[in-house]
Each structure stands twice: as C-alpha cells, then as structure tokens.
Write a protein that holds these residues in place. Structure first.
Motif, PDB file in Angstrom:
ATOM      1  N   ASP A 154       0.933  -1.343   0.030  1.00 32.03           N
ATOM      2  CA  ASP A 154      -0.047   0.114  -0.116  1.00 32.03           C
ATOM      3  C   ASP A 154       0.925   1.277  -0.164  1.00 32.03           C
ATOM      4  O   ASP A 154       0.372   2.306  -0.343  1.00 32.03           O
ATOM      5  CB  ASP A 154      -1.076   0.057   1.034  1.00 32.03           C
ATOM      6  CG  ASP A 154      -0.021   0.090   2.592  1.00 32.03           C
ATOM      7  OD1 ASP A 154       0.811  -0.212   2.664  1.00 32.03           O
ATOM      8  OD2 ASP A 154      -0.767   0.470   3.459  1.00 32.03           O
ATOM      9  N   ASN A 155       2.069   1.052   0.241  1.00 33.48           N
ATOM     10  CA  ASN A 155       3.041   2.058   0.211  1.00 33.48           C
ATOM     11  C   ASN A 155       3.522   2.523  -1.109  1.00 33.48           C
ATOM     12  O   ASN A 155       4.514   2.548  -1.693  1.00 33.48           O
ATOM     13  CB  ASN A 155       4.487   1.773   0.820  1.00 33.48           C
ATOM     14  CG  ASN A 155       5.057   2.873   1.548  1.00 33.48           C
ATOM     15  OD1 ASN A 155       6.293   2.768   1.967  1.00 33.48           O
ATOM     16  ND2 ASN A 155       4.781   4.053   1.565  1.00 33.48           N
ATOM     17  N   THR A 156       2.414   2.705  -2.214  1.00 30.71           N
ATOM     18  CA  THR A 156       2.516   2.671  -3.547  1.00 30.71           C
ATOM     19  C   THR A 156       1.235   3.729  -4.102  1.00 30.71           C
ATOM     20  O   THR A 156       0.624   4.261  -3.225  1.00 30.71           O
ATOM     21  CB  THR A 156       2.226   1.459  -4.202  1.00 30.71           C
ATOM     22  OG1 THR A 156       0.908   0.744  -3.798  1.00 30.71           O
ATOM     23  CG2 THR A 156       3.179   0.280  -3.541  1.00 30.71           C
ATOM     24  N   LYS A 157       1.095   3.597  -5.314  1.00 25.86           N
ATOM     25  CA  LYS A 157       0.072   4.389  -6.034  1.00 25.86           C
ATOM     26  C   LYS A 157      -1.247   3.982  -5.455  1.00 25.86           C
ATOM     27  O   LYS A 157      -2.234   4.493  -5.852  1.00 25.86           O
ATOM     28  CB  LYS A 157       0.317   4.198  -7.498  1.00 25.86           C
ATOM     29  CG  LYS A 157       0.042   2.942  -8.159  1.00 25.86           C
ATOM     30  CD  LYS A 157       0.246   3.159  -9.656  1.00 25.86           C
ATOM     31  CE  LYS A 157       0.025   1.351 -10.091  1.00 25.86           C
ATOM     32  NZ  LYS A 157       0.271   1.414 -11.608  1.00 25.86           N
ATOM     33  N   TYR A 158      -1.335   3.092  -4.767  1.00 25.60           N
ATOM     34  CA  TYR A 158      -2.688   2.472  -4.325  1.00 25.60           C
ATOM     35  C   TYR A 158      -3.084   2.985  -2.913  1.00 25.60           C
ATOM     36  O   TYR A 158      -3.969   2.463  -2.412  1.00 25.60           O
ATOM     37  CB  TYR A 158      -2.906   0.832  -4.348  1.00 25.60           C
ATOM     38  CG  TYR A 158      -2.680   0.268  -5.848  1.00 25.60           C
ATOM     39  CD1 TYR A 158      -3.569   0.456  -6.593  1.00 25.60           C
ATOM     40  CD2 TYR A 158      -1.413  -0.467  -6.206  1.00 25.60           C
ATOM     41  CE1 TYR A 158      -3.485  -0.446  -7.988  1.00 25.60           C
ATOM     42  CE2 TYR A 158      -1.373  -1.048  -7.422  1.00 25.60           C
ATOM     43  CZ  TYR A 158      -2.295  -0.896  -8.383  1.00 25.60           C
ATOM     44  OH  TYR A 158      -2.180  -1.262  -9.580  1.00 25.60           O
ATOM     45  N   MET A 166       3.744   8.818  -3.250  1.00 25.18           N
ATOM     46  CA  MET A 166       4.535   7.584  -3.389  1.00 25.18           C
ATOM     47  C   MET A 166       5.279   7.323  -4.692  1.00 25.18           C
ATOM     48  O   MET A 166       4.909   7.645  -5.606  1.00 25.18           O
ATOM     49  CB  MET A 166       3.483   6.324  -3.359  1.00 25.18           C
ATOM     50  CG  MET A 166       2.666   6.436  -2.071  1.00 25.18           C
ATOM     51  SD  MET A 166       3.720   6.057  -0.590  1.00 25.18           S
ATOM     52  CE  MET A 166       2.652   6.180   0.520  1.00 25.18           C
ATOM     53  N   PRO A 167       6.552   6.866  -4.508  1.00 25.29           N
ATOM     54  CA  PRO A 167       7.343   6.518  -5.542  1.00 25.29           C
ATOM     55  C   PRO A 167       7.235   5.403  -6.244  1.00 25.29           C
ATOM     56  O   PRO A 167       6.201   4.579  -5.679  1.00 25.29           O
ATOM     57  CB  PRO A 167       8.837   6.717  -4.917  1.00 25.29           C
ATOM     58  CG  PRO A 167       8.420   5.776  -3.806  1.00 25.29           C
ATOM     59  CD  PRO A 167       7.056   6.567  -3.399  1.00 25.29           C
ATOM     60  N   PRO A 168       7.416   5.049  -7.514  1.00 25.75           N
ATOM     61  CA  PRO A 168       7.298   3.675  -7.913  1.00 25.75           C
ATOM     62  C   PRO A 168       7.678   2.635  -7.074  1.00 25.75           C
ATOM     63  O   PRO A 168       8.637   2.519  -6.555  1.00 25.75           O
ATOM     64  CB  PRO A 168       7.906   3.722  -9.499  1.00 25.75           C
ATOM     65  CG  PRO A 168       8.216   5.051  -9.626  1.00 25.75           C
ATOM     66  CD  PRO A 168       8.105   5.952  -8.264  1.00 25.75           C
ATOM     67  N   PHE A 169       6.820   1.577  -7.286  1.00 24.42           N
ATOM     68  CA  PHE A 169       7.152   0.160  -6.179  1.00 24.42           C
ATOM     69  C   PHE A 169       8.081  -0.533  -6.716  1.00 24.42           C
ATOM     70  O   PHE A 169       7.792  -1.175  -7.890  1.00 24.42           O
ATOM     71  CB  PHE A 169       5.657  -0.199  -6.048  1.00 24.42           C
ATOM     72  CG  PHE A 169       5.658  -1.493  -4.920  1.00 24.42           C
ATOM     73  CD1 PHE A 169       6.124  -1.116  -3.657  1.00 24.42           C
ATOM     74  CD2 PHE A 169       4.895  -2.601  -4.976  1.00 24.42           C
ATOM     75  CE1 PHE A 169       6.159  -2.139  -2.679  1.00 24.42           C
ATOM     76  CE2 PHE A 169       4.896  -3.443  -4.003  1.00 24.42           C
ATOM     77  CZ  PHE A 169       5.480  -3.425  -2.555  1.00 24.42           C
TER      78      PHE A 169
END
Length: 489
Positions: A154-158, A166-169
C-alpha cells in the motif's frame, strides 16, 4: 516452568541436534501471510471460501490455536520472529516505509544466517520490510537468493490517502530492481513459482525457504485464474490463491520425496485490518485486529508439520510466540545460537508433542509501539490502560478504509496513533486496566480486574522486569536492554 523474562545471554555454540545421527538435517519452509485473520482458514471458521491445502497441512501436522506474534504490525512482527527478540529490544517497533533510513542492525544474528552457517541453501520470496537500503537487505542477512519487495504494497500508487506522494514500487531480484510498479495480481503466482524453483534446484541439500507472502495486505489482488471464484468476493479469492500456493509448495515436496525431511511452518504476521471491511479478513471470536494488542491483532493462525516428529491431526492450545522459532529451530538442527540476548525460548517439547509438555513461558508480553500494553499468563490476560485503534463507523468497501473521505486532509498532517487511525479509517479509544479470562472470554469483553485483584497483582509483577529492560512509554520507563537499530544517513 522457565520464565521467559530470564532469557540468558547466549554464547555462541553448536547445540547437539534433536534428530538421529543417521537422519539428514531437515529442510525448513517458513510461510508467512500478511494481515491474514485467525478465522481465515476453513479449520478455524472461514465461510464462503475454502482452504483445502491448509486444512490438509493441519491434518498432517499440528494446528496451534494460541500462537502469537510479538507486535500487531509488519516490521515489528518480522523483526521478532527472524531474530528471536521482542522488537522493542531491537528498536524496530512499528512499520518501515519508503523513506525509512533505519532497519535491522547488521550485528543481529537472524534465522537465515543461522541456517546459512549450517551449510543450508537459503532463499526468501515476498515482502522483506526490515530495511529498504542495501545495508539491511535480505542478501546481507543470510539469504543466498531474494525475490520480492522492500515494504508493504500500500506504500504505492494504491495508498488510499497518500498515493500522489508515493514513488514507483520496486520489485527486486537479489539486490537489483527488476521492475517498477509490477502487476500486483501476479504476486502470489510469481512468488510461488520462485519458491518451487528453489526447492527443485536444492533438493539434494538442506535448505531454508522463507515465503513472506505480500497478500492479503491491502490493496488485495488475485490473478485472473482466481478472481471471482468465491462467494466471499475478492478477499476470498485472494485467500484461495494463497492456499493454492501452499498446496503447490507441498506438492513439490511430495514430488521430490522431501516431505518427511521438511519442517513446514505457516502463520500470519499479525491479525486482519478491520477498517478495510470486505477487503479484510476475520479474527473470528477475537476482539479488534491489526494495530491492537487485543487477541484479534496478535493471535494468528499457525500450523506446523514434520511427519514422524510433529504429531499429525493434533490441536494444541499452549501459549507460544513467534519469537520462539529461532531458539527452537536452532536446537532442532544443532545450529549456532545468537551471542546477544534474545527473548524467545525453546518450544521443541510442545512442538514435537512430548508427553505433558507445557509452554515454557510464564508470561507473554505485548507492546503497541513503545508502550507495554498487555501481558498473558496462562488463561489470564491483563491490559494496562492504553489507547487503541478501532473501526470508525461502518467498515470500508472497495479497498477503502472505513469513514473514507471524511478526514483525508487532516490525516495527512496528523502524527502518532491519531494519524494512523485517521489515515486508515479508525478512531482512538482508551481501555482501562482490564483483566480477561481469554479461555472463557476470547472477545475480551468482561473485565474481571475487580473480582481478581490477586491475579492483577501477579501479572503486574510479571511485567515489571520486561518494562525495566525494554522500556514503556505509557509509564515513562526507559529500557536498559534496548539495542540500536541499524541507521544510514
């Protein structure tokens, strides 16, 4: 009874293994799900979806109904079961994210390092969450191979609130980023394929395989093959795919005739996340879930199998904790114990079903962040006064937390427990000093503190030494036995 508070400073030595000399050292497969609920297995109450592979694993081994993690949140839980320490001893309470500069200290001796020193092939596939920089990376902590992500998905675009920040995962193979923002619907499938390949390539030597699944942490995803399979919706589909993954690993062991030579351990890193409603699991009869030290947050599903050693088709209710895996597995294979103090104890007698074996713990302790919130001893669990997060309003839908949309702007700037609650659809409440008989009251609803003051006094006394060692922000105690986490500038 061995008091878990009296864990010794362990000198480096090779303990004699518990297996016969003519037997090969056992392989170990450690499968850990992310935010799976206690009642998310058919054998523990799951409805509208099925877990036949986990049920079969339980039939072949032992289901431990009173198995706990050390903290109800990702990083802290993983630091604990890979080190054998309460996470507060390692200064790794809470959960790291993409900005974190801290991680597991390089001087800590982790479970994969023990196996590697014993000549095992070692691999991990899934979520690491013990540091995002290379100094703290899996390959620097005993793993020959690594495939997976550095922190939660969830530490992402979601992310429901902070997606734009959030940066790219990143998805890693070893120490190299191989993809950015990979297709999360394929995580369970790809992790399983990597796990199967590792077993096939190392069938002739002892191996340690760690599979910390990314699912069912929100946001949840299932592959096309599993989407829409269950009446429970997407969450049920996700659990059935995780169950399939367990089955694929077990079938690989069967095909390679490694079943009898392999210890399989399955559990979740903490309980479900109630705020996410239909995208969260079930804690069954237990109160609350992730981020709380109520039973729903820290008591997790657990199965162990080792044919001919761990009794089959058994249910065990002895209170155990994931910190016990390090000393127990080390003893079983005759490995090297950590030189620094740990908190876990050898539970091999209970694990292997020895007659009249009891939990070696006088008490288990539960921290929320840096606060000592609860202690369990036997059937009794005492909560010290502390704040906790509960669902605000109706549980969430469609991958959004409860109370979605009402406090988004405020939640971005809030810190501490209030900020966490707001970002994830919760509100903060307080519990007074409370004593529960969790054998009769697993939901922790009937406070018996006034009726049993002598029990309250005994549990308070049990908590005093651990509070002195590991500190307690609730009472302002600074711990004398806390070690530094790793840090980079």
């Amino acid at each position: 009874m061995k008091n878990c508070l009296l864990a010794l400073t362990l000198v480096s030595f090779l303990a004699p293994p518990l297996i016969a000399a003519e037997e090969r050292l056992p392989n170990v497969v450690l499968i850990v799900t992310d935010d799976m609920g206690y009642a998310d297995m058919s054998s523990q109450g799951a409805k509208d979806f099925a877990t036949p592979n986990l049920d079969h694993l339980a039939k072949q081994g032992t289901r431990f109904t009173d198995f706990y993690v050390a903290q109800p949140v990702c990083t802290a839980s993983r630091a604990a079961f890979l080190s054998g320490c309460y996470p507060n001893r390692l200064s790794l309470q809470g959960a790291l994210n993409h900005t974190s500069k801290n991680g597991i200290h390089p001087d800590e001796y982790l479970l994969p390092e023990m196996f590697k020193d014993m000549g095992y092939a070692t691999a991990g596939m899934g979520k690491w969450h013990l540091g995002t920089v290379m100094e703290f990376w899996p390959t620097r902590n005993g793993f020959d191979e690594w495939f997976g992500t550095p922190y939660s998905n969830d530490n992402t675009k979601y992310h429901p609130v902070l997606a734009d920040e959030m940066p790219p995962f990143p998805l890693y193979e070893g120490e190299k980023v191989i993809e950015l923002d990979p297709d999360q619907t394929l995580f369970t499938k790809r992790i399983t394929e990597k796990a199967v390949s590792f077993i096939e390539r190392n069938a002739e030597r002892p191996f340690f395989l760690y599979v910390p699944h990314i699912m069912p942490h929100v946001p949840i995803f299932a592959s096309e093959e599993f989407r829409g399979r269950t009446e429970h919706g997407l969450y049920g589909d996700v659990i059935e795919e995780v169950d399939w993954s367990v089955g694929e690993i077990m079938r690989t062991l069967d095909r390679l005739k490694l079943t009898d030579d392999t210890i399989v351990i399955f559990f979740s890193d903490n309980g479900p996340w109630p705020s996410y409603g239909e995208h969260a699991g079930s804690a069954g009869p237990f109160r609350e879930g992730k981020l709380t030290t109520f039973e729903g947050g820290v008591r997790v599903p657990c199965i162990m199998r080792w044919p001919g050693h761990i009794p089959a088709d058994r249910v065990c209710a002895e209170p155990l904790m994931a910190i016990d895996l390090v000393p127990t597995l080390t003893k079983i294979i005759g490995g090297k114990m950590p030189m620094k103090k740990i908190d876990g104890v050898d539970i091999s007698a209970v694990m292997l079903g020895e007659e009249n074996a009891k939990s070696p713990h006088d008490a288990l302790f539960f921290y929320g962040g840096t606060g000592l919130q609860a202690v369990r001893s036997g059937k009794w669990k005492l909560h010290f006064p502390h704040p906790y997060i509960t669902v605000a309003g109706e549980p969430g839908k469609g991958g959004k937390p409860s109370n979605w949309g009402k406090n988004q702007a405020q939640s971005i700037t809030q810190s501490g427990i209030e900020g966490i609650a707001s970002r994830h659809g919760g509100r903060v409440e307080e519990i007074e000093l409370s004593l529960f008989d969790i054998t009769k009251d697993p939901g922790e609803t009937n406070n018996l503190a006034a009726q049993y003051p002598e029990v309250v006094a005994r549990l308070k006394k049990l908590a005093e030494p651990i509070r002195e060692e590991l500190g307690d922000s609730l009472t302002g105690v600074e711990g004398s036995g806390i070690r530094e986490a790793g840090w980079v500038q």
